[in-house]
Design a protein around this motif. Sequence first.
Motif, short mmCIF file in Angstrom:
data_model
loop_
_atom_site.label_atom_id
_atom_site.label_comp_id
_atom_site.label_asym_id
_atom_site.label_seq_id
_atom_site.Cartn_x
_atom_site.Cartn_y
_atom_site.Cartn_z
N THR A 235 5.08 6.75 7.05
CA THR A 235 5.86 7.76 7.11
C THR A 235 4.91 8.90 5.77
O THR A 235 5.02 8.48 4.11
CB THR A 235 6.90 8.53 7.28
OG1 THR A 235 7.37 7.63 8.15
CG2 THR A 235 7.32 9.76 7.27
N TYR A 236 4.63 9.61 5.75
CA TYR A 236 3.90 11.07 4.91
C TYR A 236 4.75 12.71 4.96
O TYR A 236 4.45 12.56 5.88
CB TYR A 236 2.38 10.75 5.04
CG TYR A 236 1.81 11.85 4.42
CD1 TYR A 236 1.76 12.47 2.71
CD2 TYR A 236 1.28 13.35 4.83
CE1 TYR A 236 1.48 13.55 1.93
CE2 TYR A 236 0.93 14.13 4.21
CZ TYR A 236 1.45 14.67 3.28
OH TYR A 236 0.62 15.26 1.77
N THR A 237 4.83 12.50 4.35
CA THR A 237 5.82 13.90 4.30
C THR A 237 5.19 14.67 2.95
O THR A 237 5.21 14.78 1.86
CB THR A 237 7.45 13.70 4.19
OG1 THR A 237 8.08 12.80 4.73
CG2 THR A 237 7.96 14.87 4.51
N LEU B 20 3.86 6.30 0.02
CA LEU B 20 4.43 6.65 1.82
C LEU B 20 6.19 5.39 1.86
O LEU B 20 6.54 5.16 1.18
CB LEU B 20 3.49 6.43 1.54
CG LEU B 20 2.10 6.90 1.64
CD1 LEU B 20 0.84 6.58 2.91
CD2 LEU B 20 2.37 8.20 2.41
N ALA B 21 6.75 6.32 2.42
CA ALA B 21 8.28 5.63 3.21
C ALA B 21 7.46 5.19 3.27
O ALA B 21 6.30 4.67 4.17
CB ALA B 21 8.81 6.97 3.46
N MET C 202 1.14 -1.16 0.22
CA MET C 202 0.24 0.65 -0.12
C MET C 202 0.71 1.26 -0.02
O MET C 202 1.26 1.88 -0.93
CB MET C 202 -0.74 0.14 1.54
CG MET C 202 -1.81 0.89 1.44
SD MET C 202 -1.25 2.77 2.37
CE MET C 202 -0.39 2.13 3.49
N ALA C 203 2.12 1.44 0.98
CA ALA C 203 2.42 2.42 1.42
C ALA C 203 3.38 2.82 0.01
O ALA C 203 3.44 3.66 -0.38
CB ALA C 203 3.82 2.04 2.07
N LYS C 204 4.30 1.76 -1.08
CA LYS C 204 4.98 1.30 -2.40
C LYS C 204 3.67 2.51 -3.50
O LYS C 204 4.41 2.84 -4.25
CB LYS C 204 5.07 0.39 -2.54
CG LYS C 204 6.71 0.07 -1.87
CD LYS C 204 7.56 -0.37 -2.51
CE LYS C 204 9.02 -0.84 -1.00
NZ LYS C 204 9.63 -1.92 -0.80
N GLU C 205 2.59 1.60 -3.03
CA GLU C 205 1.63 2.27 -4.52
C GLU C 205 0.58 4.30 -3.96
O GLU C 205 0.81 4.29 -4.76
CB GLU C 205 0.48 1.72 -4.18
CG GLU C 205 0.43 0.28 -5.51
CD GLU C 205 -1.08 -0.45 -5.14
OE1 GLU C 205 -2.27 -0.39 -4.55
OE2 GLU C 205 -1.03 -1.51 -4.62
N SER C 206 0.93 4.14 -2.88
CA SER C 206 0.41 5.46 -2.88
C SER C 206 1.69 6.45 -2.65
O SER C 206 1.59 7.78 -2.09
CB SER C 206 -0.25 5.34 -1.24
OG SER C 206 -1.96 4.21 -0.92
N VAL D 50 3.26 13.18 8.63
CA VAL D 50 2.70 12.69 9.49
C VAL D 50 2.95 10.54 9.76
O VAL D 50 3.99 10.00 8.66
CB VAL D 50 0.78 11.91 9.00
CG1 VAL D 50 0.69 10.26 10.12
CG2 VAL D 50 -0.02 13.14 9.30
N ILE D 51 3.91 10.41 10.95
CA ILE D 51 4.48 8.84 10.91
C ILE D 51 3.42 7.40 11.61
O ILE D 51 2.03 8.34 12.36
CB ILE D 51 5.67 9.49 12.49
CG1 ILE D 51 6.44 10.51 11.78
CG2 ILE D 51 6.29 7.86 12.28
CD1 ILE D 51 7.42 10.64 12.46
#
Length: 498
Positions: free
Chosen positions: A247-249, A212-213, A206-210, A312-313
């Motif tokens: 993580t979202y930066t 996100l780190a 999900m993170a890679k698709e989105s 956001v972490i």
Amino acid sequence: MQITLETKPYAALETGALVSYVFEDADPIQGTLAEINKSVNNLLSKLSAGAEFTGKPLEMTLIHAPAGLKAARLLLVGAGKRDKFDVATLRKIAGAALRYLKSRSIKQLAFLVRENDLNEDSAQAIAEGVITADFETDKYKSDKKNDKSIDSVVIAGYSDQDKAAGEKGLTRGRIIAEAQNFARDLVNEPSNKLTPRILAEKAEAMAKESGLAVDILDEKRIADLKMGALLSVAQGGPEPPRMIVVTYTPATPPKPGAPVIGLVGKAVTFDTGGISIKPADGMEKMKYDMAGGATMLGVMRALSQLKPNVKVICVVPSTENMPGGKAQKPGDIQTAMSGKTIEVLNTDAEGRLILADGVHYAKQLGATHLVDAATLTGAIVVALANINVGVFGGSDQSWTDKLLASAKAVGEKMWQMPMDDEYREFIRGSFADIQNIGSGKGGGSITGAWFIREFAGDTPWIHLDIAGTAWNDDAKPWLAKGPTGVALRTLVNLATSY
Ligand code: BES
Ligand code: ZN
Ligand code: ZN
């Protein structure tokens, strides 16, 4: 399911069912409904005279082949009293209409927004309502009812002037509801199909698709970091634990010193209770004990698309709670990552143990404002049933107030519980710094919260106990039985309004 916004006059919409809503007023047939009434040769007036058509909440009136409309059917849903009407009601109406029509094998619907509600929030609520209502828990059923699926939803009633606002709401609603269904899908997975390792893989995908780190800590790194509380729960079974960090930066880097939100979610993929084993009756539900973690991952998925201007972490400690030969035993003393020692008096109070390390690690990664979500206690079900999420705050009431305002704005029921210092005494340890259950004086959900607070320290912190609200034991007209995805909308609102 496709959702679009259409500015064509509603009478010209070719669809399986044109849906609208009716208020429980002395005269329910007003405005757009008066127009529709005219086109169906005053049928609504006749129904209304016979008390079949009153506008009572979620009353369904289905009319076939309505004269003057291109739609094959007209469905009018009761909206209750007009002065109590809000976007939360509209969301439920849209969801209930979708499930009602889907169960009758109707394929498309057009939802006509009433004359006073043509704004961004309504389109968002309708998109959220239909997408979350469309979610089914039949993934593992061989006889999926494929003929029963809605192909398209049109949001109608908007003009060229308010179209842009409507589309903005539709996009936002779609992002949030899809994230909610992503979380619900994880919660619905049984524990043999969703171990901590599989949850970590799904979070990583999900993170890679989105964009996100992501960092997945395996059992070795967890041990190197001395996350003794998480390890103590994991040692009871053969599945290794994971600490999932997403993580979202924001694109424009926030100023130094800007707040960083830390979202920590409990993800026990199955809770047997461990050596303090649970009774057999109803234990199958404990596959949902990772709902807090699933919610936080869903929030991250939504934030990657909504792009708020805050970092956001998300930290999700994940393990099974098993009673194997190597399991921890009542009386065992563990050392958490923070260095605090914990006397484990009940191995079934495992959520707070893994959150202890999750919260400490989130702070170490730079979180300045914490929220944790967890199916933490049976006691919160006693206190608030399946209606309200239990909210527990630290010393910073303004942080708690922000969350409560977000909950109100998105129509999620949350209730703040007391956190007086006196309760802290309940978990004072006899043989270690703290003990993981209260010393028999009641207030079980509060002592659970106080335990986690010990690890948040002075950092603004909120704990959400979602044990009563993360799972619907019975289907609702607007939502299937099973996972609800509760708290996701509130947390998305909190992060995007910061
Ligand atoms: N996952 C449960 C919480 C739970 C219990 C949710 C029952 C829904 C229904 C949690 O890990 C737990 O077992 N909590 C214990 C704590 C107690 C031992 C202090 C509980 O609430 O019984
Ligand atoms: Zn437990
Ligand atoms: Zn648990």
